[in-house]
Every structure is written in C-alpha cells, then in structure tokens.
Design an enzyme around this catalytic site. Structure first.
Site, PDB file in Angstrom:
ATOM      1  N   CYS A  13       0.830  -1.195   0.000  1.00  0.00           N
ATOM      2  CA  CYS A  13       0.000   0.000   0.000  1.00  0.00           C
ATOM      3  C   CYS A  13       0.868   1.249   0.000  1.00  0.00           C
ATOM      4  O   CYS A  13       2.092   1.182   0.107  1.00  0.00           O
ATOM      5  CB  CYS A  13      -0.941   0.020   1.201  1.00  0.00           C
ATOM      6  SG  CYS A  13      -0.075   0.180   2.777  1.00  0.00           S
ATOM      7  N   CYS A  16       3.281   1.847   2.864  1.00  0.00           N
ATOM      8  CA  CYS A  16       4.555   1.115   2.748  1.00  0.00           C
ATOM      9  C   CYS A  16       5.570   1.972   1.993  1.00  0.00           C
ATOM     10  O   CYS A  16       6.752   2.034   2.348  1.00  0.00           O
ATOM     11  CB  CYS A  16       4.366  -0.199   1.989  1.00  0.00           C
ATOM     12  SG  CYS A  16       3.194  -1.362   2.721  1.00  0.00           S
ATOM     13  N   ASP A 417      11.196  25.490 -32.720  1.00  0.00           N
ATOM     14  CA  ASP A 417      12.360  25.958 -33.461  1.00  0.00           C
ATOM     15  C   ASP A 417      12.094  25.634 -34.935  1.00  0.00           C
ATOM     16  O   ASP A 417      11.401  24.660 -35.240  1.00  0.00           O
ATOM     17  CB  ASP A 417      13.608  25.220 -32.969  1.00  0.00           C
ATOM     18  CG  ASP A 417      14.827  25.536 -33.805  1.00  0.00           C
ATOM     19  OD1 ASP A 417      15.139  26.718 -33.958  1.00  0.00           O
ATOM     20  OD2 ASP A 417      15.443  24.583 -34.322  1.00  0.00           O
ATOM     21  N   ASP A 617      15.900  20.875 -31.601  1.00  0.00           N
ATOM     22  CA  ASP A 617      16.805  19.757 -31.856  1.00  0.00           C
ATOM     23  C   ASP A 617      18.282  20.127 -31.829  1.00  0.00           C
ATOM     24  O   ASP A 617      19.138  19.258 -31.920  1.00  0.00           O
ATOM     25  CB  ASP A 617      16.486  19.124 -33.222  1.00  0.00           C
ATOM     26  CG  ASP A 617      16.912  20.021 -34.376  1.00  0.00           C
ATOM     27  OD1 ASP A 617      16.890  21.260 -34.210  1.00  0.00           O
ATOM     28  OD2 ASP A 617      17.267  19.486 -35.433  1.00  0.00           O
ATOM     29  N   ASP A 621      19.377  25.048 -28.806  1.00  0.00           N
ATOM     30  CA  ASP A 621      18.015  24.938 -28.262  1.00  0.00           C
ATOM     31  C   ASP A 621      18.016  24.482 -26.802  1.00  0.00           C
ATOM     32  O   ASP A 621      16.983  24.576 -26.130  1.00  0.00           O
ATOM     33  CB  ASP A 621      17.186  23.948 -29.085  1.00  0.00           C
ATOM     34  CG  ASP A 621      16.940  24.436 -30.499  1.00  0.00           C
ATOM     35  OD1 ASP A 621      16.879  25.656 -30.693  1.00  0.00           O
ATOM     36  OD2 ASP A 621      16.833  23.586 -31.408  1.00  0.00           O
TER      37      ASP A 621
END
Length: 726
Positions: A13, A16, A417, A617, A621
């Site tokens: 649970c 825990c 971009d 990419d 960036d």
C-alpha cells in the site's frame, strides 16, 4: 553521487511506500529516495563516500520488507512469476475454505453432533477460519508485528487487527455462548488475498512495456570475418565489427550500412509503419527489421549504448519517477492509517456505549479497519505512469519522468524551433523551371547536376540528390571551375555551361531580364534561386529551400484545434520566417533571434501567465528546452538537446509533438480519475462503516475491487489514446 535501484518484496500500500521513503531519506548520505509501489522498487541517490548499498538495503529490511539484492532482469521476472503463482494459490485455497464457513455461518446450520458444548458445525467453522486467517493470511500478521516493532502501522495492521478481532471474539463466544464471527474473518481474509492476486496480475500487465522492449532486441548476429560468416551472441559484438543482416531479420546493433541497399522497418523505434530505404553510409538501429535486400553493416554502438538500450533505460527511469501530484497522495497515505486506527477505536467505543453490545461494536470497528486499506491510493499514480510511458515508448515518444506527464497536460503555447524541427533541416530542390523551349525541366536538372556533382557545397548536393532520385544520366564535364560563393562552370558536350546565383550570371554577361520576375517570386517564398546558362544564354533555373516537414501543417492545425497557440522561433531573417510560418499555418513568429535569446523569448511568454512547451533539436536549443515548462527534444538532433528535453521524440515528426501532448493529457487525466475515486472511496466508505451501514465482508470485497479498478482504469489508456481530428 551514485544512483542505485533496489527491488523490494512485501509492499502492499501507499503507507509502505511512504515508510520506506522516509527511512531512506533519513539515512546519512542519502540525497533522495523514490519508492514505487507499481514496480516494487526504490531508486536512491546517495554519496558513496558516506554510505553504501548494504546500509541502504538494511534500512528496507529493518522496515520489515525483503530486498531482492543483485537480481538480474530474468531473476526479477522469475520472482514476479513466483509471487503471482503463490498469490493465486493462496487466494484460490482461501476462497475454497472460506465458502463453507460462510455457508455454515450465514444459514446457522447445525450438524447432529455436539463436542465440548458447541455444535460440530461451529468447530468446522473455527478450524477452517483458523486456517484461512492464521495460515493463509499469515503475511498480514507478520507485517503487523514488524510494523509494531518499528512503532508504525500500515495496511497489514488494519487487516490483521480486523480479522484477528473477529477470530478472537468468536473464540470467546464459543466459551460464553455469544454470536460467532468466524465467517466474517475468513471471508475478509480470503477477499483481501484475492484482491492482492488481482493487484499482482494487474501490475504485471501495467509494467509489460519494459519487458516487451527488451524482447525486441536480436539475440544473435552474423559476424563477417574475411570470407567467413558465423553466428555470435549479440553481446559479443564490438564496435567496428562487420555484420550481415539478411532479409526478414532484425538489425542486431546500431551501425552504418557498409554495403548493400534495403528497406528497413523502423516502426518499433519511430512508430511509423512505412519502411525506410537504407543505402551505404545510412544509419541503422538495433531491433529494427530488415524488410528486403541484404545489408552489411558496421557496428557503431553496442550493448547499453544502443538506441534500444537507452530507450529501455529511459522508460524504466520514467516509471520510477513520481509526478508531483503523487507526492500529495503519498503524504495523505502516510497519516491515513493512524487516523483510521483512531476512528476504529472511537467507532467501537461509541457503539458499545450506545448499544451495550460488544459483538456489534467489534463488527463495526472491523468494517472501518477493512474498508480503509489505502491500496488504491498507492497504485493510482504509478500504474497510470507505467502505462502512459510504456505506450509512448512503443510510439516513439520517450517520456523521461512523471513530472513531464503532469506538465504536458496543461500546455497553452507550443514554441517550435524552425530548422530541423518544422523543416527538414537540409536544402531540397523545390522548383525546376526551363526558360527555353528547347529545354525541359529534366534537361535543366541533368545539366545542373552534372556540374554540381564536382562541388562540395550543400546546395550543390541537393541538386545532385534529386537528379539521382529521378535516375537521370549525368554528362561528362570538362574544364570544371568553381567560383567561390557564386557558382560553378564547365564544358558539357562541347558547350559552355554555368550554374549559380543571379549575380554570378550578370557578372558573366548573362541577360536575365525575362527571368527576373520569376526569380523575385521564388525568393519571396524564402527560396534560394540558382540559374543555369548554356553558351551565354539562360536556359533554366532551380529553386532550393529548407522545406517544411510533410506533416507540419497538420500538426499545427491539430494543436490549434486542441486550444493551444503555436509559435515559431528562428535565427533566420523575417522574410524566410514568414514564408515557413505561412506554409505551416503559424500566426506568431520570432525571427532573427540569436541562439542565446531563445530562452529569453520563452521566459517572456511565461511571464504572460501561460505554460510553454519548447520543441527543438540543436545545441542552441538546450537553454530554451530547460527554460520551458516542458522541453520536447527531437531525437534526430544533438545529444545535448536530447539530454535537456523532458520528452524525446525518436522521429523528428511534428505530429509526434501533438501525440506526446495528447498522451500527457490523457495519462494525467487518468491519474486524477484514479486519485479521485481512491479518495472518494475512502471518504464515502468510512462513515458508512462507522455508522453500521457497511458489512465487514462487503467492505473487504469493495477494498479489493477498488485497487483492481484503479489499475484497470490505467490500462484503458492503451485503448483510448487518439490524436484529435481537426
């Protein structure tokens, strides 16, 4: 600092989870600890000069849980299979033994034999109930005892106290002639054991993503050694090895095509169904399928460095991480059990004081204890994250953590971009025009490509590439000469041929009066125009541009339809930016932005009170990816950009951005649904149990079903993920 992942057995649970996290975080040298109920594991960041794995494992063991130390993936799977089998056997036997107890108790059946003052049916109930509660349900009592030694409490405490109360009171009733509750204790224990079996089964289904990803990899490779080809385990392949990949076989490791041409199915990596043509020099990836043709590849990345291995690791990391909303649930679960114990005591006292019936007060307290087990709370978030990240991985969307899912669910603005994200990132011939009736567009291309084949300029390569695609036969060139920054010239079939900029043509005495309007129109579309002249006469021209990706317009349209703003940012000039934005359907642009200014633009948007996702990419960036509320890195880009992104798209498709945001929204919505029903269940059921409106056996069944329903709701993500249509 070092990170370790520890597999834990015995957690049931959310309390825990909280107990282990708190204990680990108190250990000197531990910087952070994240415990996951759905994966039954803990990830700990610690200073290895202060503590070590043995001490970390000791904390978990002291808390009363088992550590699967040094277990391999196969050993973990074997342990999971054994746990599933054992929980199924216990549940089946418990149900089988509890049903006769229920039948005898509910219908007050008496058999024609009395022993020590009690009917034989009572003794049968007692024996069977003892076996179900004390033998099959021993894990409840062992767990309670271990928590008691730690001066703590968890789900086991609630269940153990509930069923033992029913059992002990029934013993007293046998001696004093009161009412028995053997069937109550036995049925509750059986239902909870059944619920744990369903939880184990469901968790296995939710976590199947990593196992399926691992199984995607090839097991053997055809190693080429001189004239000999022999099979070797894929683990023994080293960088530089030449490997043979036959049609219909999986590519064993990441590498480059050394010889041959074929189509490769990369759907497992990109989520795209169309095969990709591979030629010499092209990259190939492990676990992709060679569709047709024989390939010889040179291994470039092996073992844990392959794209597949990194995906497996990234998905595993994501499933271990928690969304911020889960931390709230964990905190509530951590204090929930002590509160429930208090409510149960108060319930028993009030019912006894008002009714004078000790049996009735015990039944009401048992119902409170059983109904309140916080299993569903513990499973609400991690199961949804496991399913969401696993589904994303199959579709080429790598979600690094649960926080990314939560952030991705409330994005208002998506900033793209331009180069390599919205556009292909490389020059492509877009227009071919003949200016003389004696020439066709293909003639212009053939002559231009014949000259450009000797040039190393990127624009020249784009002309040669399209000529190859059209399978045009190039001509021999004599007296080739390159004029830096302007163009090239040479002799073809006895004629003087030039190709280059309009300026180069004018400087060479070529008249462009008839072509100037066309040149201006093409340049207005942000295209670079090169002119071809033969024997001092302009005969054609080619337009070259970094073109929009095929699905960019559709992606922007769907983002708008979903209520998001799309913005483009680029270092290019305004005219180029406007042309690309117009083609993509983007209304807002930031042009002529220096690399270091991209993050500032994102910050400015955030200052307007919106949540921003940035898609990029390149190396430049990375700051913007980090600054944005959600960074989405194109997997075809640089390693730095990928590292900075919260979500990585294996294929650089703008539509994958839409899909990633839709997946984030769906997963987070599922988490909120799970938490709502888990909280609602406890909040609504506790008063019903306390006021005597909920039978303990019904409470036990409802508690078990609540956990299963949470996992089942999470699994629905697989069926209902759809990218909305415009």
């Amino acid at each position: 600092m070092k990170t370790t992942t520890i597999n834990i057995a015995g957690m049931h649970c959310a309390s825990c989870v909280v107990r282990n996290e708190r204990s680990l975080q108190k250990l000197k040298g531990v910087s952070s600890a994240s415990v996951n109920l759905a994966t039954n594991s803990a990830r700990v960041l610690y200073d290895e000069t202060v503590t070590d794995e043995k001490q970390i494992e000791g904390v978990i063991i002291k808390n009363g849980y088992q550590v699967l130390s040094g277990a391999t993936v196969e050993a973990q799977k074997d342990a999971a299979r054994k746990e599933l089998g054992m929980s199924k056997r216990r549940a089946t036997i418990a149900i089988g033994f509890a049903l006769p107890v229920l039948f005898l108790g509910m219908f007050a059946i008496e058999l024609p034999l009395t022993f020590l003052g009690n009917n034989l049916s009572t003794w049968i109930e007692a024996i069977l109930a003892n076996f179900v509660i004390l033998v099959l349900g021993r894990e409840f009592h062992i767990g309670m005892w271990k928590q008691l030694l730690q001066r703590s409490a968890d789900m086991n405490t609630l269940v153990s106290m509930g069923v033992l109360s029913a059992l002990i009171y029934s013993y007293v009733a046998m001696a004093t002639g009161g009412h028995f509750f053997f069937e109550t204790g036995a049925v509750i224990a059986a239902l909870i054991l059944l619920g744990r079996y369903f939880e184990t089964l469901s968790r296995g289904q939710a976590s199947e993503a990593i196992e399926k990803l691992v199984l995607l990899g090839a097991k053997t490779a055809h190693l080429v050694s001189g004239d000999d080809v022999h099979d070797v385990p894929v683990e023994s392949v080293v960088v530089g090895n030449i490997l043979l990949v036959k049609p219909g076989e999986k590519v064993p490791v990441d590498g480059k095509v050394w010889k041959g041409t074929s189509s490769v199915d990369e759907s497992m990596l990109t989520g795209e169904s169309m095969p990709v043509t591979k030629n010499v020099g092209d990259g190939v990836y492990g676990a992709t399928m060679n569709s047709a043709g024989v390939l010889y590849i040179q291994a470039a990345k092996v073992g844990s460095d392959t794209v597949l291995a990194q995906i497996v690791n990234m998905v595993s990391e994501a499933q271990m991480n928690k969304a911020p909303i889960q931390k709230l649930a964990d905190k509530i679960s951590g204090i929930f059990v002590p509160i429930v114990l208090g409510i149960a005591v108060v319930t028993a006292a009030v019912w006894y004081l008002t009714s004078g019936d000790i049996a009735l007060s015990i039944v009401r307290a048992i119902a409170v204890l059983v109904i309140a087990c916080p299993c569903a709370l513990g499973l609400a978030t991690p199961t949804a994250i496991m399913v969401g990240t696993g589904l994303g991985a199959k579709r080429g969307i790598l979600i690094k953590n649960g926080e990314a899912l939560q952030k991705g669910s409330n994005i208002n603005v998506v900033v793209f971009d331009k180069t390599g994200t919205l556009t292909l990132g490389k020059p492509v011939v877009t227009d071919m025009l003949a200016l003389n009736e004696e020439f066709t567009a293909d003639d212009v291309l053939r002559l231009g490509a014949s000259l450009e084949a000797f040039s190393e300029h990127p624009l020249a390569q784009s002309v040669v590439n399209i000529a190859k695609e059209k399978q045009l036969l190039l001509s021999e060139v004599a007296q080739f000469e390159s004029v830096a920054g302007k163009g090239v010239k040479g002799d073809i079939d006895g004629a003087s041929v030039l190709i280059g900029s309009a300026r180069f043509m004018k400087e060479s005495g070529i008249v462009l009066t008839a072509a100037e309007s066309r040149i201006e129109a093409l340049e207005a579309e942000a295209k670079t125009v090169i002119v071809l002249a033969r024997n001092a006469q302009a005969v054609g021209m080619l337009a070259i541009a970094d073109t929009l990706k095929p699905d960019a317009f559709e992606a922007i349209s769907k983002l708008k339809a979903a209520g998001m703003r799309a913005v483009m940012i680029t270092g290019d000039n305004v005219r180029t930016a406007e042309a690309i934005a117009r083609a993509a359907g983007i209304d807002e642009i930031f042009a002529e932005v220096l690399p270091g200014e991209k993050a500032e633009q994102v910050r400015a948007l955030q200052g307007g009170g919106v949540h921003v996702a940035f898609v990029g990419d390149g190396i430049n960036d990375a700051p913007a990816l980090v600054q944005a509320d959600l960074g989405i890195a194109i997997g075809t880009g640089t390693d730095i950009a990928i590292e900075a992104g919260n979500i990585v798209l294996v294929k650089g498709s703008p539509m994958k951005v839409v899909e990633a945001l839709m997946l984030s929204a769906l997963t987070f919505r599922t988490i909120k649904q799970n938490l709502f029903w888990a909280f609602f269940y406890n909040i609504a059921a506790l008063p019903l149990a306390a006021f005597g409106m909920l039978d303990p056996m019904i409470a036990g069944g409802a508690m078990a079903l609540s956990s299963v329903s949470v996992v089942g709701n999470s699994l629905r993500i697989k069926r209902i993920l759809k990218v909305p249509s415009v």
